[in-house]
Design a protein around this motif. Structure first.
Motif, PDB file in Angstrom:
ATOM      1  N   SER A  96      46.055  -9.671 -15.976  1.00  0.00           N
ATOM      2  CA  SER A  96      47.204  -9.644 -15.101  1.00  0.00           C
ATOM      3  C   SER A  96      47.608  -8.400 -14.620  1.00  0.00           C
ATOM      4  O   SER A  96      48.318  -8.413 -13.577  1.00  0.00           O
ATOM      5  CB  SER A  96      47.647 -10.277 -16.095  1.00  0.00           C
ATOM      6  OG  SER A  96      47.470 -11.740 -16.673  1.00  0.00           O
ATOM      7  N   ALA A  97      47.386  -7.427 -15.545  1.00  0.00           N
ATOM      8  CA  ALA A  97      47.830  -5.869 -14.883  1.00  0.00           C
ATOM      9  C   ALA A  97      46.664  -5.092 -14.636  1.00  0.00           C
ATOM     10  O   ALA A  97      46.881  -4.792 -13.143  1.00  0.00           O
ATOM     11  CB  ALA A  97      47.212  -5.310 -16.729  1.00  0.00           C
ATOM     12  N   GLN A  98      45.097  -5.871 -13.367  1.00  0.00           N
ATOM     13  CA  GLN A  98      44.829  -5.255 -13.137  1.00  0.00           C
ATOM     14  C   GLN A  98      45.725  -6.584 -11.651  1.00  0.00           C
ATOM     15  O   GLN A  98      45.296  -5.637 -10.548  1.00  0.00           O
ATOM     16  CB  GLN A  98      43.023  -6.171 -13.215  1.00  0.00           C
ATOM     17  CG  GLN A  98      42.736  -5.181 -14.058  1.00  0.00           C
ATOM     18  CD  GLN A  98      41.025  -5.698 -14.586  1.00  0.00           C
ATOM     19  OE1 GLN A  98      40.545  -6.847 -14.742  1.00  0.00           O
ATOM     20  NE2 GLN A  98      40.100  -4.629 -14.618  1.00  0.00           N
ATOM     21  N   GLN A  99      45.811  -7.579 -11.790  1.00  0.00           N
ATOM     22  CA  GLN A  99      46.718  -8.076 -10.141  1.00  0.00           C
ATOM     23  C   GLN A  99      48.081  -7.561  -9.904  1.00  0.00           C
ATOM     24  O   GLN A  99      48.465  -7.274  -9.119  1.00  0.00           O
ATOM     25  CB  GLN A  99      47.091  -9.642 -10.262  1.00  0.00           C
ATOM     26  CG  GLN A  99      45.530 -10.229 -11.166  1.00  0.00           C
ATOM     27  CD  GLN A  99      45.331 -11.626 -10.846  1.00  0.00           C
ATOM     28  OE1 GLN A  99      46.812 -12.031 -11.238  1.00  0.00           O
ATOM     29  NE2 GLN A  99      44.608 -12.697 -10.551  1.00  0.00           N
ATOM     30  N   LEU A 143      52.706   2.867 -12.992  1.00  0.00           N
ATOM     31  CA  LEU A 143      52.395   3.151 -14.192  1.00  0.00           C
ATOM     32  C   LEU A 143      51.563   2.408 -14.955  1.00  0.00           C
ATOM     33  O   LEU A 143      52.192   1.342 -15.320  1.00  0.00           O
ATOM     34  CB  LEU A 143      53.679   4.842 -14.695  1.00  0.00           C
ATOM     35  CG  LEU A 143      52.982   4.612 -16.071  1.00  0.00           C
ATOM     36  CD1 LEU A 143      52.106   5.967 -15.711  1.00  0.00           C
ATOM     37  CD2 LEU A 143      54.034   5.456 -16.898  1.00  0.00           C
ATOM     38  N   LEU A 144      50.170   2.713 -15.319  1.00  0.00           N
ATOM     39  CA  LEU A 144      49.843   1.702 -15.947  1.00  0.00           C
ATOM     40  C   LEU A 144      50.022   2.628 -17.440  1.00  0.00           C
ATOM     41  O   LEU A 144      49.619   3.617 -17.749  1.00  0.00           O
ATOM     42  CB  LEU A 144      48.634   1.465 -16.001  1.00  0.00           C
ATOM     43  CG  LEU A 144      48.574  -0.409 -15.438  1.00  0.00           C
ATOM     44  CD1 LEU A 144      49.181   0.319 -14.011  1.00  0.00           C
ATOM     45  CD2 LEU A 144      47.746  -0.743 -14.939  1.00  0.00           C
ATOM     46  N   LEU A 145      50.472   2.150 -18.593  1.00  0.00           N
ATOM     47  CA  LEU A 145      49.966   2.691 -20.060  1.00  0.00           C
ATOM     48  C   LEU A 145      48.958   1.542 -21.132  1.00  0.00           C
ATOM     49  O   LEU A 145      49.464   0.881 -21.191  1.00  0.00           O
ATOM     50  CB  LEU A 145      51.063   2.769 -20.655  1.00  0.00           C
ATOM     51  CG  LEU A 145      52.130   4.093 -20.500  1.00  0.00           C
ATOM     52  CD1 LEU A 145      53.716   3.730 -21.475  1.00  0.00           C
ATOM     53  CD2 LEU A 145      52.204   5.337 -19.965  1.00  0.00           C
ATOM     54  N   ALA A 146      47.890   2.374 -21.079  1.00  0.00           N
ATOM     55  CA  ALA A 146      47.134   1.606 -21.577  1.00  0.00           C
ATOM     56  C   ALA A 146      45.910   2.217 -22.543  1.00  0.00           C
ATOM     57  O   ALA A 146      45.639   3.682 -23.052  1.00  0.00           O
ATOM     58  CB  ALA A 146      45.952   1.320 -20.914  1.00  0.00           C
ATOM     59  N   SER A 147      45.250   0.978 -24.121  1.00  0.00           N
ATOM     60  CA  SER A 147      44.499   1.839 -24.472  1.00  0.00           C
ATOM     61  C   SER A 147      43.504   3.085 -23.842  1.00  0.00           C
ATOM     62  O   SER A 147      43.284   2.241 -22.758  1.00  0.00           O
ATOM     63  CB  SER A 147      43.558   0.681 -24.864  1.00  0.00           C
ATOM     64  OG  SER A 147      44.716   0.272 -25.950  1.00  0.00           O
ATOM     65  N   PRO A 148      42.563   3.545 -24.344  1.00  0.00           N
ATOM     66  CA  PRO A 148      42.201   4.502 -23.865  1.00  0.00           C
ATOM     67  C   PRO A 148      40.898   4.023 -23.372  1.00  0.00           C
ATOM     68  O   PRO A 148      40.199   4.200 -22.495  1.00  0.00           O
ATOM     69  CB  PRO A 148      41.780   5.878 -24.903  1.00  0.00           C
ATOM     70  CG  PRO A 148      42.482   5.664 -26.558  1.00  0.00           C
ATOM     71  CD  PRO A 148      43.112   4.416 -25.874  1.00  0.00           C
ATOM     72  N   VAL A 206      42.043   0.607  -9.528  1.00  0.00           N
ATOM     73  CA  VAL A 206      43.342  -0.670  -9.389  1.00  0.00           C
ATOM     74  C   VAL A 206      44.986  -0.133  -9.490  1.00  0.00           C
ATOM     75  O   VAL A 206      45.834  -0.887  -8.444  1.00  0.00           O
ATOM     76  CB  VAL A 206      43.064  -2.060  -9.659  1.00  0.00           C
ATOM     77  CG1 VAL A 206      41.702  -2.469  -9.101  1.00  0.00           C
ATOM     78  CG2 VAL A 206      43.470  -2.240 -11.399  1.00  0.00           C
ATOM     79  N   ALA A 207      45.019   1.088 -10.246  1.00  0.00           N
ATOM     80  CA  ALA A 207      46.302   1.461 -10.522  1.00  0.00           C
ATOM     81  C   ALA A 207      46.529   2.456  -9.357  1.00  0.00           C
ATOM     82  O   ALA A 207      45.482   3.550  -9.449  1.00  0.00           O
ATOM     83  CB  ALA A 207      46.723   1.266 -11.713  1.00  0.00           C
ATOM     84  N   PRO A 208      46.938   3.154  -9.789  1.00  0.00           N
ATOM     85  CA  PRO A 208      47.548   4.692  -8.950  1.00  0.00           C
ATOM     86  C   PRO A 208      47.535   5.673 -10.006  1.00  0.00           C
ATOM     87  O   PRO A 208      47.481   6.903 -10.034  1.00  0.00           O
ATOM     88  CB  PRO A 208      49.573   4.532  -8.113  1.00  0.00           C
ATOM     89  CG  PRO A 208      49.847   3.441  -8.997  1.00  0.00           C
ATOM     90  CD  PRO A 208      49.210   2.308  -9.022  1.00  0.00           C
ATOM     91  N   ILE A 209      48.468   5.400 -10.797  1.00  0.00           N
ATOM     92  CA  ILE A 209      48.243   6.459 -12.496  1.00  0.00           C
ATOM     93  C   ILE A 209      48.415   5.611 -13.384  1.00  0.00           C
ATOM     94  O   ILE A 209      48.464   4.835 -13.852  1.00  0.00           O
ATOM     95  CB  ILE A 209      49.739   6.950 -12.239  1.00  0.00           C
ATOM     96  CG1 ILE A 209      49.962   8.178 -11.107  1.00  0.00           C
ATOM     97  CG2 ILE A 209      49.605   8.008 -14.153  1.00  0.00           C
ATOM     98  CD1 ILE A 209      51.105   8.850 -10.860  1.00  0.00           C
ATOM     99  N   VAL A 210      47.160   6.126 -14.366  1.00  0.00           N
ATOM    100  CA  VAL A 210      46.832   5.056 -15.954  1.00  0.00           C
ATOM    101  C   VAL A 210      46.960   6.606 -16.808  1.00  0.00           C
ATOM    102  O   VAL A 210      46.141   6.922 -16.616  1.00  0.00           O
ATOM    103  CB  VAL A 210      45.384   4.311 -15.529  1.00  0.00           C
ATOM    104  CG1 VAL A 210      45.040   4.203 -17.160  1.00  0.00           C
ATOM    105  CG2 VAL A 210      45.307   3.361 -14.445  1.00  0.00           C
ATOM    106  N   ARG A 211      47.721   6.193 -17.943  1.00  0.00           N
ATOM    107  CA  ARG A 211      47.945   7.143 -19.031  1.00  0.00           C
ATOM    108  C   ARG A 211      47.074   6.002 -20.069  1.00  0.00           C
ATOM    109  O   ARG A 211      47.963   5.157 -20.388  1.00  0.00           O
ATOM    110  CB  ARG A 211      48.986   7.542 -19.183  1.00  0.00           C
ATOM    111  CG  ARG A 211      49.539   8.066 -17.946  1.00  0.00           C
ATOM    112  CD  ARG A 211      48.849   9.413 -17.810  1.00  0.00           C
ATOM    113  NE  ARG A 211      48.499  10.420 -18.265  1.00  0.00           N
ATOM    114  CZ  ARG A 211      47.637  11.477 -18.740  1.00  0.00           C
ATOM    115  NH1 ARG A 211      46.682  12.229 -17.364  1.00  0.00           N
ATOM    116  NH2 ARG A 211      47.660  12.657 -19.444  1.00  0.00           N
ATOM    117  N   PRO A 212      46.452   7.191 -20.670  1.00  0.00           N
ATOM    118  CA  PRO A 212      45.839   6.410 -22.378  1.00  0.00           C
ATOM    119  C   PRO A 212      46.827   6.770 -22.976  1.00  0.00           C
ATOM    120  O   PRO A 212      47.818   7.667 -23.573  1.00  0.00           O
ATOM    121  CB  PRO A 212      44.535   7.477 -22.224  1.00  0.00           C
ATOM    122  CG  PRO A 212      45.090   8.685 -21.589  1.00  0.00           C
ATOM    123  CD  PRO A 212      45.705   8.544 -20.647  1.00  0.00           C
TER     124      PRO A 212
END
Length: 120
Positions: free
Chosen positions: A65-68, A75-80, A89-95
């Motif tokens: 769902s996040a990829q879509q 901003l995406l905050l995600a597990s490393p 797929v995201a403009p900014i992803v932070r671990p």
């Protein structure tokens, strides 16, 4: 020809100028499986955004769902381990290494907002 009176936005109580509300930052949180970790990151991000003085629309999603939804997020905050999978797929992803570490989540959001301002 008479000019219309100049209008300004000010608070009636103090007469001090008001600033228009800034648009909310759209944040998606993502964990490695299901929604458990992403919900923990979401709760921590909700604690981290007020001290930064930002309004945020924060949503926890699973990876698919996040990829879509990523193109609509700031901003995406995600597990490393998910950062590489989401970077395309995201403009900014932070671990986020520890989903309960408010200081780390606050730092990652702050860094991301700096990146976003640099991109815009």
């Amino acid at each position: 020809m008479t000019q219309p009176p100049l209008t300004s936005t000010s608070t009636p109580e103090t007469g001090a100028p008001t600033t228009p509300p800034s648009p909310a930052v759209r944040i998606i949180t993502v964990g490695p499986s299901g929604l458990g970790v992403s919900l923990l990151i979401e709760m921590t991000a909700r604690c981290a955004t007020p001290p930064l003085g930002i309004s945020a629309d924060i949503e926890a999603l699973d990876l698919a769902s996040a990829q879509q939804a990523a193109p609509r997020a700031d901003l995406l905050l995600a597990s490393p381990e998910l950062v590489d999978a989401l970077a395309s797929v995201a403009p900014i992803v932070r671990p986020i290494r520890d989903p309960l570490d408010v200081a780390d989540v606050t730092r990652q959001i702050s860094l991301a907002l700096g990146q976003r301002d640099a991109i815009a």
